[in-house]
Design a protein around this motif. Structure first.
Motif, mmCIF file in Angstrom:
data_model
loop_
_atom_site.group_PDB
_atom_site.id
_atom_site.type_symbol
_atom_site.label_atom_id
_atom_site.label_comp_id
_atom_site.label_asym_id
_atom_site.label_seq_id
_atom_site.Cartn_x
_atom_site.Cartn_y
_atom_site.Cartn_z
ATOM 1 N N PRO A 87 0.842 -1.196 0.000
ATOM 2 C CA PRO A 87 0.000 0.000 0.000
ATOM 3 C C PRO A 87 0.875 1.244 0.000
ATOM 4 C CG PRO A 87 -0.780 -1.591 1.621
ATOM 5 C CD PRO A 87 0.546 -2.090 1.141
ATOM 6 N N PRO A 88 0.670 2.176 -0.935
ATOM 7 C CA PRO A 88 1.563 3.336 -1.050
ATOM 8 C C PRO A 88 1.804 4.104 0.236
ATOM 9 C CG PRO A 88 0.189 3.198 -2.980
ATOM 10 C CD PRO A 88 -0.306 2.129 -2.045
ATOM 11 N N PRO A 89 0.781 4.427 1.056
ATOM 12 C CA PRO A 89 1.094 5.173 2.284
ATOM 13 C C PRO A 89 2.042 4.419 3.211
ATOM 14 C CG PRO A 89 -1.259 5.286 1.813
ATOM 15 C CD PRO A 89 -0.678 4.251 0.896
ATOM 16 N N GLU A 90 1.832 3.104 3.339
ATOM 17 C CA GLU A 90 2.704 2.320 4.203
ATOM 18 C C GLU A 90 4.124 2.253 3.648
ATOM 19 O OE1 GLU A 90 1.090 -1.500 5.042
ATOM 20 O OE2 GLU A 90 -0.888 -0.730 5.625
ATOM 21 N N VAL A 91 4.227 2.060 2.335
ATOM 22 C CA VAL A 91 5.539 1.987 1.695
ATOM 23 C C VAL A 91 6.287 3.309 1.866
ATOM 24 C CG1 VAL A 91 6.683 1.887 -0.552
ATOM 25 C CG2 VAL A 91 4.934 0.207 0.028
ATOM 26 N N LEU A 92 5.591 4.425 1.650
ATOM 27 C CA LEU A 92 6.239 5.728 1.744
ATOM 28 C C LEU A 92 6.641 6.056 3.180
ATOM 29 C CD1 LEU A 92 3.960 7.693 -0.743
ATOM 30 C CD2 LEU A 92 6.339 6.981 -1.113
ATOM 31 N N LEU A 112 -1.291 4.527 -11.245
ATOM 32 C CA LEU A 112 -1.344 3.230 -10.599
ATOM 33 C C LEU A 112 -2.651 3.059 -9.850
ATOM 34 C CD1 LEU A 112 2.232 2.834 -9.131
ATOM 35 C CD2 LEU A 112 1.341 2.058 -11.310
ATOM 36 N N ALA A 113 -3.211 1.860 -9.918
ATOM 37 C CA ALA A 113 -4.452 1.590 -9.203
ATOM 38 C C ALA A 113 -4.260 1.854 -7.723
ATOM 39 C CB ALA A 113 -4.869 0.134 -9.422
ATOM 40 N N GLY A 114 -5.167 2.592 -7.141
ATOM 41 C CA GLY A 114 -5.115 2.868 -5.716
ATOM 42 C C GLY A 114 -4.175 3.988 -5.325
ATOM 43 N N PHE A 115 -3.514 4.631 -6.269
ATOM 44 C CA PHE A 115 -2.555 5.683 -5.941
ATOM 45 C C PHE A 115 -3.167 7.033 -6.283
ATOM 46 C CE2 PHE A 115 0.921 7.837 -4.683
ATOM 47 C CZ PHE A 115 2.187 7.349 -4.962
ATOM 48 N N LEU A 116 -4.197 7.415 -5.534
ATOM 49 C CA LEU A 116 -4.753 8.756 -5.634
ATOM 50 C C LEU A 116 -3.858 9.656 -4.820
ATOM 51 C CD1 LEU A 116 -6.973 10.729 -6.494
ATOM 52 C CD2 LEU A 116 -8.229 10.082 -4.432
ATOM 53 N N LEU A 117 -3.118 10.533 -5.497
ATOM 54 C CA LEU A 117 -2.048 11.252 -4.824
ATOM 55 C C LEU A 117 -2.548 12.074 -3.662
ATOM 56 C CD1 LEU A 117 0.933 11.717 -4.823
ATOM 57 C CD2 LEU A 117 0.614 13.635 -6.363
ATOM 58 N N GLY A 118 -3.732 12.672 -3.788
ATOM 59 C CA GLY A 118 -4.222 13.468 -2.673
ATOM 60 C C GLY A 118 -4.374 12.635 -1.422
ATOM 61 N N ALA A 126 0.246 12.469 7.551
ATOM 62 C CA ALA A 126 -0.352 12.285 8.872
ATOM 63 C C ALA A 126 0.346 11.216 9.699
ATOM 64 C CB ALA A 126 -1.835 11.939 8.725
ATOM 65 N N HIS A 127 0.975 10.249 9.043
ATOM 66 C CA HIS A 127 1.506 9.099 9.781
ATOM 67 C C HIS A 127 3.025 9.040 9.861
ATOM 68 C CE1 HIS A 127 -2.589 7.424 8.948
ATOM 69 N NE2 HIS A 127 -2.418 6.996 10.182
ATOM 70 N N THR A 128 3.734 9.697 8.957
ATOM 71 C CA THR A 128 5.181 9.530 8.936
ATOM 72 C C THR A 128 5.843 10.233 10.114
ATOM 73 O OG1 THR A 128 7.173 9.736 7.574
ATOM 74 C CG2 THR A 128 5.637 11.567 7.516
#
Length: 307
Positions: A87-92, A112-118, A126-128
């Motif tokens: 999942p992009p947020p977790e990877v980033l 990419l599917a599921g990669f809505l940049l906003g 919020a999480h990093t």
């Protein structure tokens, strides 16, 4: 081990601008650059991106091509490109843990599917645990890295502008102030420190000496700003600092100051929150949506609990 400046790529003009911004930041800081693309397999995501290219193929090709272009623009810069799965947020967020900072494009729908940049950018901010810089696409920019086409790395006019630092005097945040001073130092740029004060409602209704009260309030804010910044002035004596207490909403003052700025720095309180309910803070959220300059969001450690 030297930590890199990391950039998350998703193929939009904004993420290409972030890649170029990250390359310039890495050069300024004397750090390597790491490009990361996050690919997550999802059912029903088989539609080609362009022609017959599939998302998985894209997630390999574009980072490698972007890395090659940035090496050409910035000779001597150590650039690596990694395709990560998940999942992009977790990877980033994981990539950010091993980075000086993470840069992302701030608008657009990635291919990419599921990669809505906003949504990905907001969740990552919020999480990093590390600073995240949101970069908008330069006006008229194309798909290639930098988009400037001028041979100097695509630097925008705002690159030479001041660094704008927003502070909350109720909780100034050493991490945020440190980041702002360091960013100004590596750029040899002036630092504008802004604090916004919203007067109580009765100030506008003719009760008492409004102008006198406003002046006294601004003087108190200015004194508090000087006290909060004094240690940092000593640590960074070469940085030219302008303290700008103002009347108005902090987000509006910061967004207006961002016109022509090289970077705007705001803090985010790293307060505990329930899973699935990330919080950025209303000031940082508003600045991210309205400021034309790159915006750095710096997580602040929560204040120590009272004994």
């Amino acid at each position: 081990m030297t930590v890199p400046v990391t950039v998350g790529l998703n193929g939009t003009p904004a993420s290409m601008a972030a890649a170029d911004w990250g390359a310039r930041e890495a050069v300024l800081r004397g750090l390597p650059l790491r490009l990361v693309s996050a690919w997550e397999w999802q059912p029903f995501s088989y539609a080609p991106l362009a022609g017959s290219e599939m998302p998985e193929q894209w997630s390999i090709r574009v980072p490698e091509e972007t890395a090659a272009e940035l090496r050409r623009r910035y000779p001597g810069l150590d650039v690596t490109a990694d395709r990560l799965t998940g999942p992009p947020p977790e990877v980033l967020c994981e990539a950010a843990k091993e980075s000086e900072l993470l840069a992302l494009g701030s608008t657009g729908l990635g291919p990419l599917a599921g990669f809505l940049l906003g949504s990905v950018a907001m969740a990552t901010v919020a999480h990093t645990e590390r600073p995240v810089v949101l970069v908008r696409a330069y006006e008229g920019e194309g798909e290639e890295a930098g988009g400037g086409g001028d041979g100097d790395g695509g630097a925008s006019e705002a690159d030479d502008g001041a660094v704008v630092l927003g502070i909350d005097l109720s909780s100034p945040g050493d991490e945020t102030i440190r980041f702002g001073f360091a960013a100004a130092a590596v750029r040899s740029a002036p630092l504008r420190v802004i604090n916004g004060w919203n007067p109580p409602p009765y100030f506008g209704h003719g009760i008492g000496d409004d102008e006198g009260r406003r002046a006294e309030a601004i003087d108190r804010v200015a004194e508090s700003m000087r006290a909060a910044l004094a240690p940092w002035r000593e640590r960074y004596p070469a940085v030219e600092v302008a303290e700008e207490p103002g009347i108005g909403r902090p987000a509006r003052l910061l967004s207006e100051a961002g016109a022509g700025a090289g970077l705007v720095v705001v803090g985010r309180r790293a307060t505990p929150r329930r899973p699935g309910q990330p919080r950025i803070g209303h000031v940082a959220h508003a600045v991210l949506h309205h400021c034309p300059a790159p915006v750095a969001v710096v997580p602040q450690a929560p204040p120590p609990a009272a004994a």
